[in-house]
Design a protein around this motif. Structure first.
Motif, mmCIF file in Angstrom:
data_model
loop_
_atom_site.group_PDB
_atom_site.id
_atom_site.type_symbol
_atom_site.label_atom_id
_atom_site.label_comp_id
_atom_site.label_asym_id
_atom_site.label_seq_id
_atom_site.Cartn_x
_atom_site.Cartn_y
_atom_site.Cartn_z
ATOM 1 N N GLY A 157 0.786 -1.226 0.000
ATOM 2 C CA GLY A 157 0.000 0.000 0.000
ATOM 3 C C GLY A 157 0.819 1.277 0.000
ATOM 4 N N TYR A 190 -1.983 3.321 1.124
ATOM 5 C CA TYR A 190 -3.163 3.145 0.298
ATOM 6 C C TYR A 190 -3.721 1.741 0.492
ATOM 7 C CZ TYR A 190 -1.848 7.582 -1.670
ATOM 8 O OH TYR A 190 -1.545 8.919 -1.807
ATOM 9 N N GLU A 191 -5.000 1.574 0.205
ATOM 10 C CA GLU A 191 -5.657 0.294 0.456
ATOM 11 C C GLU A 191 -5.380 -0.695 -0.664
ATOM 12 O OE1 GLU A 191 -9.591 0.237 2.215
ATOM 13 O OE2 GLU A 191 -9.542 2.442 2.194
ATOM 14 N N ASP A 214 -5.926 -5.097 -1.703
ATOM 15 C CA ASP A 214 -6.695 -6.292 -1.376
ATOM 16 C C ASP A 214 -5.773 -7.374 -0.815
ATOM 17 O OD1 ASP A 214 -5.432 -7.525 -3.580
ATOM 18 O OD2 ASP A 214 -7.160 -7.278 -4.893
ATOM 19 N N GLU A 219 -7.820 3.631 -6.013
ATOM 20 C CA GLU A 219 -6.670 4.067 -5.216
ATOM 21 C C GLU A 219 -5.540 4.612 -6.092
ATOM 22 O OE1 GLU A 219 -6.286 3.669 -1.170
ATOM 23 O OE2 GLU A 219 -7.911 4.620 -2.286
#
Length: 174
Positions: free
Chosen positions: A37, A83-84, A86, A95
């Motif tokens: 991220g 940042y996000e 998965d 993002e």
């Protein structure tokens, strides 16, 4: 089966070291979100921490805390975010666009302040070199020793005995 060892010259070793890192990290001339991220550019140059970040900003964009403290701080704020991603380490939808919109807004302001300033956060060809050549030279001049130290530390903490590998392979042969 036995393992054959070959000595590499310093030049060959340095080239191989960079190729391995570039193959693992990839080479990108624009900012992207890594699997953790964090904002990254080049051959895995993580922009989250100050050391690499400051060197990248100076080398590729001529931005530093002294010559443009406001622009510098805006970029640091962007890079300081996580940042996000998965479960597979891919950025969540939107993002990457959010990141690049924020970076490019800052760079547009930077570009207004002088000639030849980039208006996007992209490593460009310059000085007769492609962006890939610039990234490789930056790695060799600024980061290679840091990587060497990490590899050396890893090897020292995870010893591999080649004699044991060869011996165990011989014992498996009927």
């Amino acid at each position: 089966m036995s393992i054959e060892l070959h000595e590499l010259s310093d030049v060959d070793y340095n080239a191989l070291r960079y190729e391995i890192i570039a193959n693992i990290e990839g080479e990108k001339n624009h900012a992207y979100i890594d699997s953790e991220g964090y904002v990254t550019i080049g051959a895995g140059f993580n922009m989250h921490g100050s050391g690499v970040r400051d060197d990248v900003l100076q080398e590729f964009f001529e931005i530093n805390e002294e010559n443009s403290p406001e622009i510098y701080q805006q970029l640091v704020d962007i890079f300081s975010q996580q940042y996000e991603v998965d479960a597979r380490g891919n950025p969540l939808p939107g993002e990457t666009e959010r990141l690049n919109n924020a970076l490019n807004a800052v760079m547009e302001t930077w570009a207004e302040g002088g000639d030849d300033r980039p208006s996007t956060f992209v490593i460009e060809d310059a000085g007769g070199q492609t962006w890939q050549q610039r990234v490789r030279a930056f790695f060799e001049n600024n980061l290679s020793q840091e990587y060497e130290d990490k590899v050396t530390d890893f090897i020292q903490n995870h010893p591999v005995m080649l004699e044991n590998v060869t011996a165990s392979q011989k014992s498996e042969v009927p």
